[in-house]
Write an enzyme that holds these catalytic residues in place. Sequence first.
Site, PDB file in Angstrom:
ATOM      1  N   HIS A 186       2.526  -1.796  -0.710  1.00 13.42           N
ATOM      2  CA  HIS A 186       2.545  -2.174  -1.727  1.00 13.42           C
ATOM      3  C   HIS A 186       3.425  -3.001  -2.708  1.00 13.42           C
ATOM      4  O   HIS A 186       4.418  -2.380  -2.069  1.00 13.42           O
ATOM      5  CB  HIS A 186       2.546  -0.686  -2.491  1.00 13.42           C
ATOM      6  CG  HIS A 186       0.524  -0.240  -2.403  1.00 13.42           C
ATOM      7  ND1 HIS A 186       0.062  -0.788  -3.308  1.00 13.42           N
ATOM      8  CD2 HIS A 186       0.472   0.937  -1.580  1.00 13.42           C
ATOM      9  CE1 HIS A 186      -1.277  -0.063  -2.355  1.00 13.42           C
ATOM     10  NE2 HIS A 186      -0.947   1.065  -1.861  1.00 13.42           N
ATOM     11  N   CYS A 192       1.325  -7.344  -3.672  1.00 10.64           N
ATOM     12  CA  CYS A 192       1.132  -7.790  -4.879  1.00 10.64           C
ATOM     13  C   CYS A 192       2.667  -8.544  -5.274  1.00 10.64           C
ATOM     14  O   CYS A 192       3.431  -8.401  -4.642  1.00 10.64           O
ATOM     15  CB  CYS A 192       0.906  -6.360  -5.890  1.00 10.64           C
ATOM     16  SG  CYS A 192      -0.255  -5.860  -5.389  1.00 10.64           S
ATOM     17  N   SER A 217      -2.854  -8.724  -5.055  1.00 12.30           N
ATOM     18  CA  SER A 217      -2.859  -9.177  -3.976  1.00 12.30           C
ATOM     19  C   SER A 217      -4.246  -7.840  -3.354  1.00 12.30           C
ATOM     20  O   SER A 217      -4.528  -6.759  -3.476  1.00 12.30           O
ATOM     21  CB  SER A 217      -2.383  -8.968  -3.030  1.00 12.30           C
ATOM     22  OG  SER A 217      -1.409 -10.126  -2.823  1.00 12.30           O
TER      23      SER A 217
END
Lengths: 301, 602
Positions: free
Chosen positions: A70, A112, A138
């Site tokens: 993340h 992301c 993503s």
Amino acid sequence: MVAAFSFSKGLTTLSGLLLLSFGSLAASQIEVTVENFLRVLTGRIPPSTPRSKRLLSDDRSNILIYMTGHGGNGFLKFQDSEEITNIELADAFEQMWQKRRYNELLFIIDTCQGASMYERFYSPNIMALASSQVGEDSLSHQPDPAIGVHLMDRYTFYVLEFLEEINPASQTNMNDLFQVCPRSLCVSTPGHRTDLFQRDPKNVLITDFFGSVRKVEITTETISLQPDLEIMESRDKKDWMDEELMEPLQYAEQLPVAQIIHQKPKLKDWHPPGGFILGLWALIIMVFFKTYGIKHMKFIF
Amino acid sequence: MAAALPLAVLLLLLLGPVGGGHAEPPRDTLREELVITPLPSGDVAATFQFRTRWDSDLQREEGERITLEKDNCHLLVSHYRLFPKALGQLISKYSLRELHLSFTQGFWRTRYWGPPFLQAPSGAELWVWFQDTVTDVDKSWKELSNVLSGIFCASLNFIDSTNTVTPTASFKPLGLANGTDHSFLRYAVLPREVVCTENLTPWKKLLPCSSKAGLSVLLKADRLFHTSYHSQAVHIRPVCRNTRCTSISWELRQTLSVVYDAFVTGQGKKDWSLFRMFSRTLTEPCPLASESRVYVDITSYHQDNETLEVSPPPTTTYQDVTLGTLKTYAVYDLLDTAVINNSRNLNLQLKWKSPPATGALNRGLVFAEAPPVPFLYAQRYVSGYGLHNGELNTLLYNTHPYRAFPVLVLDTVPWYLRLYVHTLTITAKGKENKPSYVHYQPAQDRLQPHLLEMLIQLPPNSATKVSIQFERALLKWTEYTPDPNHGFYVSPSVLSALVPSVVAAKPVDWEESPLFKSLYPVSDSSSYFVRLYTEPLLVNLPTPDFSMPYNVICLTCTVVAVCYGSFYNLLTRTFHIEEPSTGGLAKWLANLIRRARGVPPL
């Protein structure tokens, strides 16, 4: 998850193939911290660290770093409790460049807003790929109905599919890797950065980073090894001599109950007072008698 | 096999031109064994043991290094054949006398499975005896754990003073020893350590035949980890070289125990086969091994030998007293050409010829009599409520009808559980049971754990309860792991006991004897030594709310900005009257245009 591979080209032997998914490098999850990752990259590890946990790269090594998890604009999360920022990463790479710890570096990130992580790099010979641009997320590929969790991310899935067709003799270059996972498949726009790289990406082979070939020369001549006769004779003589001298050894008893019960605690031995104590008391007594006069001595002694 | 041929040629070259036909005996030997034991609960236990014995005295060779010239001394300890070089160098560099390292996943249920050959606690365990010549034991211990973590790809570098103890009576050396000064012993357990394929691979690499031939062919990770209990261990110790015991050999013993849940893997039937357990069969013996055998425990099968068969039928059986009872084993010697004949494939199987009598589906009733309860088993649990106090309880069961025996209990409790030693109570059969030996070393915060060693005599046919109360400490917020709500582990208790045996063991040359008899030397054959471990415990510590620092920063900054800012403005803001500006250039241009238009100016 973070993975770093290092390959050396040319004459040096493979300096350190190391899977830092926190696989062979840090076997337990607790070892996966930002500090440990940066220490491995820059080489600032405690001296007792074994060789299999070091990066061991030199100025002829090509390093591949793959990070996923993340993240957001300018950071990546480690273990849900801390983050690494793009500035820290850029500084770590600059330290590696200053110490000549890499020849070329390929950095792939799948989070992301992954493109924000490579925006701050400023060291030469770095090529970076990201799965999404700033402001985009993503996405993950497919869930497993048995576990209920997504197993893989889209960008990783398509990159893996692409790489499975590469063999050590392949001539595919980096431009093909940049085309992997277009927007139609990945929903996010993958990005890349090549301005710091000195060579043209279309001349860079994928196998420069993803594979390593050892040069092996097969020879047909035989080498006969001669044992050193003197050493063997002297060694055998010593064995024979000492057998006569040593008395038989014994195994220790595993639970010697009587011995354990009578194992008294170690009492502190009484030592006579040392020089310092004696001197201190002599000083005190001298001061006392000087102050109050010698007539008191007969009452003390 | 192909590799063995040039190896043999090389050996011949080494031995050939030695002057005068001086036959050099082999200096290291390898013996491999696999013992398959069906457990009373219906599971199947498979225990591998690889013993490499190296007839070399590493300590003396260090002394010789001083007397010989520099370039010759390297030859003495640099030729490693079967004994792995990584471990041989460890022994000489850190002056080890003994090393025992194990990685375990799962728990051996002694109550249902019987006493184990060799149990290990969940997680990673390392205990080492150093030689008397070591001056700084703690420094060597720290370096050794780091080197081992590199060799075995495990996080043994987390072993530090907060989880290392020096037992004073347990863990006596298993090898040759002259004098046991416990200040040279160190013991540490990492109960949180997870065992996976990455620990198995370097372990397999230490074997001479390394999963290519012999019994190690069966060691495939995908089946080995699909088990209820998986334990792999490395034991290094000095042993007698001959019966007179005048010189030392080094023995490396690599053991791997797995317990297969027969009902899960066997789809409800009690049949098992090597192929079903390991997804491989035995094809050839290891050419470097002097012995390579498979033992199948057929003691409990003799009673119902009409209903089942072991195939292929064994050529020899072996009877011996192991763990206090007389057991019969069917022996398959892989070096015997009759066993692995032209099929070059050995798949041991056990088949039920006819379904067993009533209650076949209920695994507890398959045997005619109830499964035998072992004489000693233990249980450990935490009781209490809330996150402040608790109580640690250990229950020790002695099921022998008339004999009492001593048990040495070693408890290592981490420093953040503050034990109240005055609440230590040991009760058996309602009365207090005073231990004959107690050693307690209190913990120091963030430095060392609690160490409690007690020698308790267990009365016959009783359950002894050892309980001690504790209080949980609040850690500093940086000391919490990323998953603090999982809990914190307390290492298992170690029970070392001399359990009375049902059948007295015959004194044999136990160095040559197979199975696990030679690991624990006993002088008295009426009882056998066993080391059991209890379950590790998970204790929840009071965890803070980790989002609070962020919340506090936000709130404080807001309050400071609003209050202080407005206060500052109130005190320091002054008002000035300002002349309106005349307009400047724009106004002059506008007036020019207005005059041109004929409109009055601004």
